[in-house]
Design a protein around this motif. Structure first.
Motif, PDB file in Angstrom:
ATOM      1  N   SER A   1       0.827  -1.209   0.000  1.00 17.10           N
ATOM      2  CA  SER A   1       0.000   0.000   0.000  1.00 17.10           C
ATOM      3  C   SER A   1       0.859   1.254   0.000  1.00 17.10           C
ATOM      4  N   MET A   2       2.080   1.123   0.434  1.00 11.50           N
ATOM      5  CA  MET A   2       2.947   2.285   0.626  1.00 11.50           C
ATOM      6  C   MET A   2       3.859   2.500  -0.581  1.00 11.50           C
ATOM      7  N   LYS A   3       3.257   2.609  -1.757  1.00 15.00           N
ATOM      8  CA  LYS A   3       4.016   2.872  -2.986  1.00 15.00           C
ATOM      9  C   LYS A   3       4.029   4.382  -3.218  1.00 15.00           C
ATOM     10  N   GLN A   4       5.218   4.940  -3.388  1.00 18.85           N
ATOM     11  CA  GLN A   4       5.381   6.381  -3.564  1.00 18.85           C
ATOM     12  C   GLN A   4       4.544   6.881  -4.731  1.00 18.85           C
ATOM     13  N   SER A   5       3.786   7.926  -4.482  1.00 20.59           N
ATOM     14  CA  SER A   5       2.982   8.545  -5.531  1.00 20.59           C
ATOM     15  C   SER A   5       3.898   9.289  -6.497  1.00 20.59           C
ATOM     16  N   TRP A   6       3.557   9.238  -7.771  1.00 16.89           N
ATOM     17  CA  TRP A   6       4.350   9.889  -8.803  1.00 16.89           C
ATOM     18  C   TRP A   6       3.724  11.216  -9.220  1.00 16.89           C
ATOM     19  N   VAL A   7       2.394  11.253  -9.218  1.00 20.09           N
ATOM     20  CA  VAL A   7       1.691  12.449  -9.672  1.00 20.09           C
ATOM     21  C   VAL A   7       0.489  12.718  -8.755  1.00 20.09           C
ATOM     22  N   THR A   8       0.202  14.004  -8.543  1.00 18.42           N
ATOM     23  CA  THR A   8      -0.962  14.429  -7.774  1.00 18.42           C
ATOM     24  C   THR A   8      -1.884  15.184  -8.717  1.00 18.42           C
TER      25      THR A   8
ATOM     26  N   VAL B   1      -8.416  15.717  -4.454  1.00 19.52           N
ATOM     27  CA  VAL B   1      -7.005  15.492  -4.785  1.00 19.52           C
ATOM     28  C   VAL B   1      -6.762  13.990  -4.759  1.00 19.52           C
ATOM     29  N   ARG B   2      -6.151  13.477  -5.831  1.00 17.79           N
ATOM     30  CA  ARG B   2      -5.828  12.051  -5.911  1.00 17.79           C
ATOM     31  C   ARG B   2      -4.349  11.902  -6.232  1.00 17.79           C
ATOM     32  N   HIS B   3      -3.755  10.830  -5.713  1.00 16.29           N
ATOM     33  CA  HIS B   3      -2.332  10.559  -5.903  1.00 16.29           C
ATOM     34  C   HIS B   3      -2.182   9.203  -6.589  1.00 16.29           C
ATOM     35  N   TYR B   4      -1.298   9.130  -7.598  1.00 15.97           N
ATOM     36  CA  TYR B   4      -1.106   7.897  -8.352  1.00 15.97           C
ATOM     37  C   TYR B   4       0.383   7.606  -8.545  1.00 15.97           C
ATOM     38  N   CYS B   5       0.750   6.325  -8.400  1.00 18.87           N
ATOM     39  CA  CYS B   5       2.120   5.916  -8.714  1.00 18.87           C
ATOM     40  C   CYS B   5       2.219   5.743 -10.229  1.00 18.87           C
ATOM     41  N   LEU B   6       3.430   5.641 -10.740  1.00 20.93           N
ATOM     42  CA  LEU B   6       3.628   5.526 -12.188  1.00 20.93           C
ATOM     43  C   LEU B   6       2.967   4.266 -12.743  1.00 20.93           C
ATOM     44  N   GLU B   7       3.044   3.166 -12.007  1.00 22.18           N
ATOM     45  CA  GLU B   7       2.439   1.912 -12.463  1.00 22.18           C
ATOM     46  C   GLU B   7       0.926   2.059 -12.627  1.00 22.18           C
ATOM     47  N   CYS B   8       0.271   2.704 -11.683  1.00 26.91           N
ATOM     48  CA  CYS B   8      -1.185   2.906 -11.771  1.00 26.91           C
ATOM     49  C   CYS B   8      -1.556   3.875 -12.886  1.00 26.91           C
ATOM     50  N   VAL B   9      -0.728   4.873 -13.134  1.00 25.60           N
ATOM     51  CA  VAL B   9      -0.966   5.793 -14.251  1.00 25.60           C
ATOM     52  C   VAL B   9      -0.919   5.020 -15.564  1.00 25.60           C
ATOM     53  N   ARG B  10       0.093   4.159 -15.704  1.00 25.04           N
ATOM     54  CA  ARG B  10       0.241   3.364 -16.941  1.00 25.04           C
ATOM     55  C   ARG B  10      -0.933   2.399 -17.125  1.00 25.04           C
ATOM     56  N   GLU B  11      -1.375   1.767 -16.035  1.00 25.77           N
ATOM     57  CA  GLU B  11      -2.521   0.864 -16.123  1.00 25.77           C
ATOM     58  C   GLU B  11      -3.772   1.632 -16.538  1.00 25.77           C
ATOM     59  N   GLY B  12      -3.951   2.836 -16.016  1.00 32.54           N
ATOM     60  CA  GLY B  12      -5.089   3.669 -16.382  1.00 32.54           C
ATOM     61  C   GLY B  12      -5.048   4.080 -17.846  1.00 32.54           C
TER      62      GLY B  12
END
Length: 84
Positions: free
Chosen positions: A31-38, A50-61
């Motif tokens: 759960s503690m994956k550093q957010s890449w973008v806010t 406000v939502r925070h996403y890691c790079l992996e979740c951005v790519r999946e989206g």
């Protein structure tokens, strides 16, 4: 909608939702994956969410939607229209 690089020690909301907390109340390690973008919504209905996403979740989206984050933001800001 505006986008900014996430601050340190801000965790990805999607990973927090997926992995949750341990029985002792501490966050699961995954759960503690550093957010890449806010991303800050400016729409009236979102009320400044406000939502925070890691790079992996951005790519999946991006794969799920078929548009890059940049294209999604341009669409959300009314700068471009996509047909079909």
């Amino acid at each position: 909608m505006s986008v900014a690089k996430s601050a340190r020690n801000v965790w990805c909301d999607t990973c927090k939702d997926a992995w949750g907390k341990n029985k002792d109340g501490s966050w699961h390690t995954k759960s503690m994956k550093q957010s890449w973008v806010t991303i800050m919504s400016e729409l009236p209905k979102a009320k400044g969410q406000v939502r925070h996403y890691c790079l992996e979740c951005v790519r999946e989206g991006e794969k799920a939607v078929g548009l890059t984050l940049t294209q999604q933001l341009a669409y959300a800001n009314g700068m471009v229209e996509f047909n079909g």
